[in-house]
Design a protein around this motif. Structure first.
Motif, short mmCIF file in Angstrom:
data_model
loop_
_atom_site.label_atom_id
_atom_site.label_comp_id
_atom_site.label_asym_id
_atom_site.label_seq_id
_atom_site.Cartn_x
_atom_site.Cartn_y
_atom_site.Cartn_z
N SER A 99 0.82 -1.20 0.00
CA SER A 99 0.00 0.00 0.00
C SER A 99 0.86 1.26 0.00
O SER A 99 0.45 2.31 -0.50
N ARG A 100 2.06 1.16 0.55
CA ARG A 100 2.94 2.33 0.61
C ARG A 100 3.39 2.77 -0.78
O ARG A 100 3.62 3.95 -1.02
N ASP A 101 3.54 1.83 -1.69
CA ASP A 101 3.88 2.20 -3.07
C ASP A 101 2.74 2.97 -3.72
O ASP A 101 2.97 3.92 -4.48
N ILE A 102 1.51 2.57 -3.43
CA ILE A 102 0.36 3.28 -3.99
C ILE A 102 0.29 4.69 -3.43
O ILE A 102 0.12 5.67 -4.18
N ALA A 103 0.42 4.81 -2.11
CA ALA A 103 0.41 6.13 -1.49
C ALA A 103 1.56 6.99 -2.02
O ALA A 103 1.38 8.19 -2.31
N PHE A 104 2.75 6.39 -2.17
CA PHE A 104 3.89 7.13 -2.71
C PHE A 104 3.59 7.67 -4.10
O PHE A 104 3.89 8.82 -4.42
N THR A 105 3.00 6.82 -4.97
CA THR A 105 2.70 7.24 -6.34
C THR A 105 1.82 8.48 -6.35
O THR A 105 2.11 9.47 -7.04
N TYR A 106 0.74 8.45 -5.58
CA TYR A 106 -0.19 9.57 -5.57
C TYR A 106 0.45 10.84 -4.98
O TYR A 106 0.28 11.94 -5.50
N LYS A 107 1.20 10.66 -3.88
CA LYS A 107 1.89 11.81 -3.29
C LYS A 107 2.94 12.38 -4.24
O LYS A 107 3.13 13.60 -4.33
N PHE A 108 3.65 11.51 -4.92
CA PHE A 108 4.69 11.92 -5.86
C PHE A 108 4.10 12.82 -6.95
O PHE A 108 4.69 13.83 -7.32
N ILE A 109 2.94 12.45 -7.45
CA ILE A 109 2.27 13.23 -8.49
C ILE A 109 1.87 14.60 -7.96
O ILE A 109 2.12 15.64 -8.59
N LEU A 110 1.24 14.63 -6.79
CA LEU A 110 0.75 15.89 -6.23
C LEU A 110 1.89 16.78 -5.75
O LEU A 110 1.92 17.98 -6.05
N ASP A 111 2.84 16.21 -5.03
CA ASP A 111 3.92 17.02 -4.46
C ASP A 111 4.83 17.60 -5.52
O ASP A 111 5.44 18.66 -5.31
N ASN A 112 4.94 16.92 -6.66
CA ASN A 112 5.84 17.39 -7.72
C ASN A 112 5.12 18.08 -8.86
O ASN A 112 5.72 18.38 -9.90
N GLY A 113 3.81 18.34 -8.68
CA GLY A 113 3.05 19.10 -9.67
C GLY A 113 3.00 18.44 -11.03
O GLY A 113 3.06 19.12 -12.06
N LEU A 114 2.87 17.11 -11.06
CA LEU A 114 2.84 16.37 -12.32
C LEU A 114 1.40 16.30 -12.82
O LEU A 114 0.68 15.33 -12.60
N SER A 115 1.00 17.35 -13.53
CA SER A 115 -0.42 17.52 -13.86
C SER A 115 -0.94 16.50 -14.86
O SER A 115 -2.14 16.40 -15.08
N VAL A 116 -0.05 15.70 -15.46
CA VAL A 116 -0.51 14.68 -16.41
C VAL A 116 -1.46 13.70 -15.74
O VAL A 116 -2.33 13.13 -16.39
N PHE A 117 -1.33 13.50 -14.42
CA PHE A 117 -2.23 12.60 -13.71
C PHE A 117 -2.96 13.27 -12.54
O PHE A 117 -3.78 12.62 -11.88
N SER A 118 -2.68 14.53 -12.25
CA SER A 118 -3.17 15.14 -11.01
C SER A 118 -4.69 15.28 -10.97
O SER A 118 -5.27 15.29 -9.88
N ASP A 119 -5.36 15.38 -12.11
CA ASP A 119 -6.81 15.53 -12.10
C ASP A 119 -7.52 14.29 -11.58
O ASP A 119 -8.69 14.35 -11.21
N TYR A 120 -6.82 13.16 -11.55
CA TYR A 120 -7.41 11.95 -10.98
C TYR A 120 -7.40 11.95 -9.45
O TYR A 120 -7.94 11.04 -8.83
N LEU A 121 -6.76 12.98 -8.89
CA LEU A 121 -6.58 13.06 -7.43
C LEU A 121 -7.12 14.39 -6.92
O LEU A 121 -6.38 15.26 -6.46
N PRO A 122 -8.45 14.58 -6.96
CA PRO A 122 -9.02 15.90 -6.66
C PRO A 122 -9.15 16.19 -5.16
O PRO A 122 -9.08 15.28 -4.33
#
Length: 594
Positions: free
Chosen positions: A115-138
């Protein structure tokens, strides 16, 4: 088509080489230690193996095979089904979701996925401003992992995002953590080959503009695949791809032109496939806002002008001439393949092809003065209605469609100056805003959220085609994200589709069918996903997991054919030979950040 006869001369030479190397009968069994290889022909290579530079169909097919997501898509209707999650349960207020994560998923390098890999993936996208996937995490979510098999997703507002599903490939923390906090350009510059994921296949080799190769990974929770590897062979044009299929150099030819598709119908050992439309071609205006270099014509902001262009566009002619009937006329920014969510704009509300009405709209809006060449003049800016149009040459049908539109526009006093560009150059112009409109295409997700997001203000230089901004659409987009009753959400989504159609930020031109073909003497077991969808480049990996080679006698076999190294060598010969003698669906690539 021009060049076809020259192509057959080259093909004869290449075929002789192949037959000399491979011997007679491509369906023959090989020794047990030889790999079983599926060879797929494409004309578009992956742009990058890095998920955070994902753009187009090739990358998304690679990611579908290489990675897993929290939820996947059902075979029947593409509704969400568990993948890495066994289930996700919401709190009463829909602001906290608790997900039970499976415990048998492994990374390709042998590490255990938690589960930590999943949490890391989502945090990585949001914390680094990777907007290619950020809209999936509103709604500013946070993620907790009390143990290896529990993910707690907390949101500031009610959401159904965890089960949308978030189309986000889960990445391994132990590989990507060193890049956390680095500049976006460095994150997206990570080469990522071999690509360590948890999917049933792994990207292990990539030679740009030649091929990329994926190896099956044993013991995956999806099951065991009979094939050992997939080689995606890149061709310079569709003619070469089709000819390689005829010669048995590839097993599957993806996204053929209508003309080539028809030439393959009835050919021995070849089965042709036409899939329901799953993307749309579009004519998208540039409204500016990209920066100081933007060159968009000021008249584009006038709805009357955009409506006139819509009335001067004969979509049925585009279907008949460009697609030879293998398409549907376009209307909504969703697609027929979106099923329940798609709104077929009523005929009485459509911008019907009518040059007289288009001329009248422009007259009434004050575009009455003309240049000596008959081009109307914008009464506000004083500029002629002359627009620089970019047909994206990599997009099938774009150049031909642009030529048709140019002729229709001339009849209403508008000049289209066509500047065809390839996809790489199109991204440069898109980022700078140095164009007035382009012809390209969009795919999207089964859920309507993604396609709607393309048209909201915050997506300028994100997913937006031309930095269009409309508060009504912005509000409707946010409203559908928090409407939990499906029927009520459908009403909001329909209203969005109607408003987007009426405001003409772009013109949805056609919903083309995907036309493909495969060698039925090589493999059997292709499966459509969903039941009326595609066999490859779909939303699931069913075909890859189900395919079995055909023996010389015509029966399915677990044994392979020609070895991989030989196949790639042969493929290189064929590509070079054909190229010497002969003349799509995208998702926006996020540009490199500073």
């Amino acid at each position: 088509m021009r060049g076809m006869r020259r192509g057959w001369v080259a093909l004869g030479v290449a075929t002789a080489i192949v037959l000399g190397l491979a011997g007679a009968g491509f369906g023959q069994s090989a020794s047990p230690d030889e790999k079983i290889t599926l060879r797929v022909g494409l004309i578009n290579d992956i742009v990058s193996p890095n998920p955070f530079k994902a753009c187009c169909s090739a990358e998304y097919e690679m990611m579908l095979l290489n990675y897993n997501m929290l939820f996947g898509f059902s075979k029947k209707d593409l509704t969400p089904v568990p993948e890495l999650a066994k289930e996700c349960t919401p709190s009463e207020d829909q602001m906290t979701w608790t997900c039970d994560i499976r415990d048998d998923a492994m990374w390709h390098d042998g590490e255990k996925l938690t589960s930590r890999d999943i949490a890391f993936t989502y945090k990585f996208i949001l914390d680094n401003g990777l907007s290619v996937f950020s809209d999936y995490l509103p709604f500013n979510p946070t993620f907790e992992t009390p143990d290896d098999t529990t993910l707690i997703w907390k949101s500031e507002e009610p959401t159904f995002a965890p089960t949308l599903p978030p189309y986000v490939p889960i990445i391994p923390e132990h590989i990507w953590a060193p890049l956390d906090g680095k500049p976006g350009k460095e994150i997206k510059g990570f080469e990522n080959v071999p690509a360590v994921g948890s999917g049933p296949f792994q990207l292990v080799e990539w030679e740009p503009d030649q091929f990329f190769r994926m190896e099956a990974r044993p013991g995956h929770f999806f099951g065991e695949s009979t094939i050992d590897e997939i080689v995606y062979q890149i061709f310079q044009n569709k003619e070469a791809e089709a000819q390689a299929l005829r010669a048995g150099q590839i097993d599957f030819a993806y996204d053929l032109s209508p003309t080539l598709y028809k030439t393959l119908q009835g050919v021995d050992n070849i089965t042709t496939l036409h899939d329901s439309p799953s993307y749309y071609t579009n004519f998208a205006w540039n409204f500016g806002g990209q920066g100081p270099d933007a060159t968009n014509h000021p008249a584009i902001h006038d709805l009357a002008l955009r409506q006139a262009v819509a009335h001067a566009t004969d979509k049925q002619a585009i279907v008949d001439v460009v697609w030879q009937g293998a398409a549907l006329p376009g209307d909504s920014i969703l697609k027929p393949s979106n099923g329940y969510w798609y709104l077929d704009i009523p005929q009485e509300d459509e911008y019907a092809f009518d040059l007289d009405q288009a001329n009248q709209i422009l007259d009434d809006a004050g575009y009455t003065k003309r240049t000596g060449d008959g081009i109307r003049i914008d009464p506000k800016s004083g500029e002629p209605l002359s627009f620089e149009i970019l047909p994206v040459s990599d997009q099938q049908g774009a150049t031909e469609t642009a030529e048709l539109m140019k002729g229709w526009m001339k009849q209403i006093g508008i000049e289209f100056k066509l500047r065809p560009v390839d996809e790489t150059r199109a991204y440069v112009d898109w980022e700078a805003g140095t164009f007035d409109a382009y012809l390209w295409s969009w795919g999207g997700d089964p859920d309507p959220d993604f396609n709607m997001s393309i048209y909201i203000s915050s997506q300028c230089l994100g997913w937006s085609d031309g930095c269009y901004s409309n508060k009504t659409l912005d509000d409707l987009y946010q409203q559908q994200r928090t409407t939990f009753d499906k029927a009520a959400r459908k009403e909001v989504v329909d209203e969005f589709q109607r408003d987007a159609y009426e405001q003409v930020p772009e013109i949805v031109l056609a919903y083309p069918q995907i036309l493909s073909a495969y060698r039925n003497d090589k493999f059997t077991g292709y499966v459509r996903s969903p039941e009326d969808g595609s066999v490859l480049f779909a939303w699931r990996v069913d075909s890859y997991m189900n395919l079995k080679p055909v023996t010389a006698s015509g029966a399915a076999s677990d044994e392979g054919g020609i070895s991989t190294g030989l196949l790639i060598a042969i493929g290189a010969v064929v590509v070079v030979a054909i190229a010497a003698f002969t003349l799509g669906g995208r998702r926006r690539r996020e540009e490199d950040e500073a």
